[in-house]
Structure formats: structure tokens, C-alpha cells
Design a protein around this motif. Sequence first.
Motif: not given
Length: 317
Positions: A17, A19, A41-42, A45, A48
Motif C-alpha cells: 500500500v 503511504p 496506519t500511515q 504502511d 510494510d
Amino acid sequence: MGLLVAAPAPQAGAAPVKPVVNGPVFNDPFGTPAQQKAIFTQLVDLIDATPAGQTIRGSMFELADQAVADALLAAHARGVGVKLVVDDSTYVDANGKEYANAAYTSLKNGLGTTDTARSWIVVRDDRFEDADGVDDVQRGCLSVAPPGPAYNHNKFFLFSSIGPFGDGTTSSKVVFQTSSNLTNWYKVESFNDAVTFADGPVYDGYASYHEKLRAGRYLAGGNNNAYFSTPTGSTYRGYFFPRGDSSYNNPASDTIVNALDEVACGYTGTTASGTRPTSASSCSTSTTPASRSRTSSPTCAPRAAGSTSCTPPPRPR
């Protein structure tokens, strides 16, 4: 009667994903769960999206979020170097007593504490603390009292490279700077922001500062004069603390006061009758501040209009 269906496994080699890069992210404690945890979440991401062979560096005041911890452990498992410095507020309460923090424990067990290894997590005062379960030492990696308080109030992560993403892009030397600690309180009880940007000189400054934090833990007397800044010439400029000062009550030598003093706002328009022009409507900054601080936290200030900074409040949060 229930029906259990296995979720499809993610495709091997699927692009991560993407960011936000070169922009802000804000949470909303009154919003949906996704809005509450937007900054977390940012960060996940970004973690990841870091491929094997790259390096993640981080320094946090409080780290207790298991999803972030799991992402960091997964990054380590796929060959990413993960190097973390945390304050002991991660597992010490306001009364100086240690408490269980599953996220920290999992990182300590998974990454180890040997700061010459590929991955590790260390605590700002771990070289001088004993094992009696009580916080006996109050210092930062670099900052030491007097005067107090002295602690590691940082909230940043660095990513040497992220991607490639589905659109074929990558980003190198990425900085994530936030006002949020990594605990649930910062999702549901307070408004916070994070800015993520790719900037070589500022990234290099943060990386140098991160190494100073690691090495400073070995200095019995700390280093209250570790202050430095990144060079001019890029969009952002980083200022890194602590900086010793003969007076801690002098606004003339305060980084944030000096930065705010450079902010000018006005308005251009007309009155309700439409007949009289008023002053100009704009805000701009020019930041070239001096600084002094007792805590170890960087300030990141744009060189153009607007400002982004991360500074400690009177009492740590």
C-alpha cells in the motif's frame, strides 16, 4: 448456523500500500476507528513498504501499539534492519514503577538489545538503570539534569527506502515525524498530526541524530550541547536538541519562540459595505532560530510558508 470462509491469501510479491509521502496525516479522536488510527496506519504502511536490505530507524517516547510492533517484527523477519530507541515511559508509570507492555516485550524479544546488531531496541537510560523494577534514573539519551526534566521525547521514524509501489515509484530517505506517541490514548483522546517527506539532507540529519541517541546512552554525563541543524537549501530544515544554555527562561534563545516570531499574518479584502480595503491576507514564516532545550526532540521547520514542529509540553505526554 454459521459459515466460515477462509480469507484469500495475499498474492506473493504484491505491491505494498502506498503511504502519504510529502504531505501530512491527521487523526480524528471523534471520528471512525479508521480516522482515529490514521497516523498509526500511515506508519504501518511505511514499515510494510520497506523492502529487505533497507533500514528503519525510530525513536519514540511511548511505544505500546501491537500493530506497529508486529509490522516492525515482520520487517525484521524479511531482512530489514530495525533500530529503535525508546524512553522508559514505554513501560514505567508516573510513579516510577514498571508495568507490562506486550508490544515492547515482543520487540525486545524479537529484535534483541545488542545495538551493534542488524536490528535492536534500546532504552534511553538502560546503561545506568538497575533491575529492581523501579525507575531510579531519569535522563535522556543525551540530556541530563540539572535542570530537569530530562527524557527522550522523540516521535520519529526513518526509512532508507520504500517501494516499489503499484505505480512503479519508490521513495528514498523518508522521514516520518509526528506529535503522536504510539499508545491508544493518542488515537481516541487527542488530535495529532504526522508529516512524511523525502528529503536527503534532513534524513541524513535525523540519521546522525539517531546515532547520537544510541551512542549517548553510554555517556555518564550525557551531552547537553548536542544541538545541531541540517543545512539550508532544501524544503525542510531539522533542528536537534538538547542545546545547553546559560538561561532556560530567555525567549530570545528559544527555537520555537524565534520560529513563531517570524510568522506574519494579515488580510486583504473589503468591509461589509465593500468600500474600504483592509490589510493583506497571508501567513508566512522565515525560520532561522537559535535553540535551547532540556529534552531530546527534533524540530522540523519548513523553509517556505507554514511550519511544522514537534516540541515537548511542560509535562511529557
